[in-house]
Design a protein around this motif. Structure first.
Motif, PDB file in Angstrom:
ATOM      1  N   ALA A 358      30.720  45.268  48.869  1.00  0.00           N
ATOM      2  CA  ALA A 358      32.012  45.012  48.188  1.00  0.00           C
ATOM      3  C   ALA A 358      33.165  45.092  49.529  1.00  0.00           C
ATOM      4  O   ALA A 358      34.079  44.381  49.328  1.00  0.00           O
ATOM      5  CB  ALA A 358      32.300  45.874  47.274  1.00  0.00           C
ATOM      6  N   ASN A 361      33.307  41.769  51.311  1.00  0.00           N
ATOM      7  CA  ASN A 361      33.791  40.912  50.614  1.00  0.00           C
ATOM      8  C   ASN A 361      35.346  41.092  50.775  1.00  0.00           C
ATOM      9  O   ASN A 361      36.042  40.104  50.797  1.00  0.00           O
ATOM     10  CB  ASN A 361      33.301  40.780  49.254  1.00  0.00           C
ATOM     11  CG  ASN A 361      31.855  40.558  49.155  1.00  0.00           C
ATOM     12  OD1 ASN A 361      31.058  40.157  50.047  1.00  0.00           O
ATOM     13  ND2 ASN A 361      31.151  40.910  47.846  1.00  0.00           N
ATOM     14  N   TYR A 362      35.779  42.330  50.542  1.00  0.00           N
ATOM     15  CA  TYR A 362      37.243  42.593  50.365  1.00  0.00           C
ATOM     16  C   TYR A 362      38.017  42.243  51.740  1.00  0.00           C
ATOM     17  O   TYR A 362      39.148  41.833  51.456  1.00  0.00           O
ATOM     18  CB  TYR A 362      37.274  44.339  50.235  1.00  0.00           C
ATOM     19  CG  TYR A 362      38.661  44.830  49.767  1.00  0.00           C
ATOM     20  CD1 TYR A 362      39.128  44.417  48.802  1.00  0.00           C
ATOM     21  CD2 TYR A 362      39.342  45.705  50.570  1.00  0.00           C
ATOM     22  CE1 TYR A 362      40.450  44.842  48.092  1.00  0.00           C
ATOM     23  CE2 TYR A 362      40.397  46.254  50.058  1.00  0.00           C
ATOM     24  CZ  TYR A 362      40.910  45.987  48.869  1.00  0.00           C
ATOM     25  OH  TYR A 362      42.491  46.224  48.566  1.00  0.00           O
ATOM     26  N   ASN A 385      39.385  46.320  41.888  1.00  0.00           N
ATOM     27  CA  ASN A 385      38.921  44.883  42.245  1.00  0.00           C
ATOM     28  C   ASN A 385      37.495  44.571  42.039  1.00  0.00           C
ATOM     29  O   ASN A 385      37.279  43.575  41.313  1.00  0.00           O
ATOM     30  CB  ASN A 385      39.050  44.603  43.710  1.00  0.00           C
ATOM     31  CG  ASN A 385      40.418  43.449  44.003  1.00  0.00           C
ATOM     32  OD1 ASN A 385      40.234  42.252  43.514  1.00  0.00           O
ATOM     33  ND2 ASN A 385      41.526  44.194  44.529  1.00  0.00           N
ATOM     34  N   TYR A 386      36.961  45.756  42.132  1.00  0.00           N
ATOM     35  CA  TYR A 386      35.275  45.467  42.073  1.00  0.00           C
ATOM     36  C   TYR A 386      34.738  46.299  41.128  1.00  0.00           C
ATOM     37  O   TYR A 386      33.670  46.724  40.752  1.00  0.00           O
ATOM     38  CB  TYR A 386      34.552  45.931  43.346  1.00  0.00           C
ATOM     39  CG  TYR A 386      34.794  45.206  44.604  1.00  0.00           C
ATOM     40  CD1 TYR A 386      34.133  43.769  44.662  1.00  0.00           C
ATOM     41  CD2 TYR A 386      35.824  45.151  45.365  1.00  0.00           C
ATOM     42  CE1 TYR A 386      34.487  42.767  45.659  1.00  0.00           C
ATOM     43  CE2 TYR A 386      36.236  44.212  46.368  1.00  0.00           C
ATOM     44  CZ  TYR A 386      35.448  43.147  46.229  1.00  0.00           C
ATOM     45  OH  TYR A 386      35.682  42.126  47.364  1.00  0.00           O
TER      46      TYR A 386
END
Length: 635
Positions: A358, A361-362, A385-386
């Motif tokens: 994550a 990806n962030y 967000n996740y």
């Protein structure tokens, strides 16, 4: 080599060293690898700064604490000593200039985090630096048996190979026997050389108070004991709630935690240091690098995770060597709750990998990229967000940090700074072509002179705005535009937590997490919690003796000021007082018989209850007896 006493007087204004400091300094100057264990507030920095100033060349200081790093650099610069620091959040050009100044300039101290040691940029430059001393602060971080293990510290051994013949001084406030051995082995000490000041603090009264009403008991303690105080709690929310509660009770209090804005943190800390605020309610990060000698009381409302952490935090009281108190308030389920929290702090490997993916990806990082990249990090935003729980994310990040993949630095303030990258001729031509920017550029030069061409200089957008009669927003926009045109490099201020990828981004599914090591660290953490529990729940030993024993220092001498010792002294006084009262009862009855009531009246009113009890005991023992008149006489 310069005289160390003259250095001490010139830069610090002290006439003499504290106990052990001079021995440590002379050991370093003799070229001996040295481990120095001095309690919190014991003057560790002088032990490497003085010999570094006595030697020709540069001192490399490895430390994980950015706040401490920045504070010491600022203090040295104020004393006229050239010092720089490299940490996450600086751009590559800033780092480049700082390293160049260490090679070609007169820089005396370079502070950096252990993550920087194996970067190509640093390794190429360090070979060209004239390094005279390697100082490793918070040295317990190198040991897996310590309480704050950091894998990048293991890289210091590789650095020593690049710096043959350069002595190392390792410094820490807390280390068990096992950790002391480990530090020396991991830092490749050529011989064992340990200087250790006793862990005993003769002026610090330790106490552990059982209560089911911690807040009420905290208020009692604060009302009974005057002076500046720190109250430590685990959560940010608690700091704010407790500070408001104390204010409602007319106690000047402020909250302090990493989630506050810089201005709020700075104002709270300054008011407390200046004694305008009496109590600071804080999370455990507060206090590092803060030199405030007159703290009279440290209260823990939540148990620290280890005795090492407790000793450091409690040790922030009484640095002026005057009487001070360190109090733990604990309830019926505190140890069990702490064990549960420590277990939760070691999440499953699958979850750790999920958080790592994550994060990649962030920040849109491809596999193989991003080594030593630093980003602003907002835990709440990331978790939202996740669809993750912030606390669980925090624990996973700590484990990734422990494995050496990332580093999370709590929020710290970096002021705005800039550097002119056009030379003076190009800059003059630019001003002629762009007269709308001339006033701002001239003001930057007027305030900073030629320094702005060779180094990053701090700027205040507010001050510039006042001087050139613009709004702050306009000044920011102009500086951003000048940055875009490559007239200067502009780094706006920021006050966010920093996430540093210490290695290139890896494939999360194949991230080589050491399951056996993580399991061992969890077991070690739980063992430390149980030691903490044993310390608070032991009621028949001197507290100082318990702490000393944990750190491998055996003493049969009681401190005489902890809660146990004070209770024993009170008991002794009571026994002595009872013996004196018993003697007086018998002496009176030797002279003539008394009615019990008459006899009690021969003593001060405050002793009436004790005398009545003594009379019953003496009758039961057959030392005195009742006669027909109802009076008492010696049997």
């Amino acid at each position: 080599m310069h005289d160390i006493h003259q250095i001490l007087k010139t830069y610090w204004g002290y006439e003499q060293f504290r106990p052990l400091q001079e021995d440590i300094v002379r050991s370093v100057l003799a070229g001996t690898d040295t481990l120095a264990l001095l309690p919190t507030g014991g003057g560790k920095s002088i032990c490497f700064q003085v010999p570094a100033l006595a030697l020709e060349g540069l001192c490399l200081v490895i430390t994980p604490l950015i706040a401490l790093m920045k504070d010491q650099v600022e203090q040295l610069n104020k004393r006229g000593v050239a010092a720089v620091a490299i940490y996450s959040g600086m751009n590559r050009r800033e780092i480049d200039i700082a390293l160049d100044n260490c090679v070609f300039g007169n820089t005396k101290f370079l502070y950096l985090s252990p993550e920087r040691l194996l970067t190509e940029l640093f390794q190429e430059r360090v070979k060209r630096m004239k390094v005279s001393l390697l100082a490793v602060d918070e040295a317990h971080c190198i040991s897996q048996w310590g309480y704050d293990f950091r894998p990048p510290y293991l890289q210091i051994a590789d650095l020593r190979e690049l710096l043959p013949g350069v002595p190392v001084i390792a410094l820490t406030a807390t280390a068990t026997e096992q950790v002391k051995q480990d530090i020396q082995e991991k830092l490749l000490f050529k011989q064992q050389q340990v200087f250790q000041k006793s862990f005993a603090r003769a002026n610090l009264s330790y106490s552990c108070l059982y209560t089911e009403d911690k807040v009420g008991r905290m208020l009692e303690v604060l009302q009974r004991m005057p002076g500046q105080a720190i109250v430590y709690v685990r959560s940010r929310k608690q700091t704010v709630e407790l500070a408001k509660y104390l204010q409602s009770k007319r106690i000047a209090a402020a909250a302090y935690h990493a989630g506050l804005k810089f201005e709020e943190r700075s104002a709270a800390q300054s008011a407390w240091i200046q004694n305008k605020t009496r109590v600071i309610v804080a999370t455990n990060a507060f206090g590092m690098g803060i030199d405030k000698p007159d703290v009279r009381l440290v209260v823990h409302l939540d148990l620290p995770e280890s005795l090492e952490a407790y000793y450091q935090e409690a040790g922030r009281a009484g640095r002026d060597e005057k009487y001070a108190y360190a109090t733990v308030l604990y309830g019926p389920n505190d140890v069990a709750d702490l064990e549960r929290k420590v277990t939760e702090a070691h999440p499953p490997l699958e979850f750790i990998r999920r958080v790592y993916q994550a994060l990649a990806n962030y920040y849109q990082m491809a596999v193989g990229s991003g080594a030593m990249s630093s980003f602003d990090f907002d835990l709440q935003d990331f978790a939202k967000n996740y669809k993750l729980k912030p606390l669980e994310v925090h624990h996973a990040i700590k484990r990734l940090e422990g494995e050496g993949y990332i580093q999370l630095n709590e929020a710290y303030f970096m002021p705005s700074r800039l550097m002119l990258i056009m030379d003076s001729i190009q800059l003059y031509e630019f001003q002629v072509i762009h007269p709308e920017h001339e006033a701002l550029v001239r003001m930057i030069l007027r305030l900073n002179g030629g320094e702005a061409f060779s180094n990053f200089v701090r700027v205040s957008e507010r001050k510039l705005a006042q001087l050139v009669h613009l709004t702050e927003e306009n000044v920011r926009k102009k500086l951003e535009y000048l940055h875009k045109l490559q007239v200067l490099v502009y780094e706006p201020q920021h006050d966010a937590s920093q996430l540093l990828f210490t290695q290139s981004r890896q494939d999360a599914m194949n991230l080589p997490l050491d399951h056996a090591k993580l399991k061992r660290l969890r077991e070690l953490a739980l063992l430390k919690v149980r030691e903490m529990g044993r310390y608070i729940e032991t009621s028949d030993r001197c507290r100082t003796q318990l702490l000393l024993e944990y750190f491998g220092e055996i003493s049969d001498k009681s401190c005489r000021i902890c809660d146990y010792c004070l209770a024993q002294r009170k008991k002794e006084r009571t026994l002595q007082e009872e013996e004196a009262l018993r003697k007086k009862v018998l002496d009176l009855l030797q002279q003539k018989p008394y009615l019990p009531k008459e006899l009690v009246q021969q003593f001060e009113a405050k002793h009436a209850e004790v005398v009545t009890t003594l009379l019953r005991e003496l009758v039961d023992l057959g030392r005195i007896r009742y006669i027909e008149s109802g009076k008492l006489e010696v049997n």
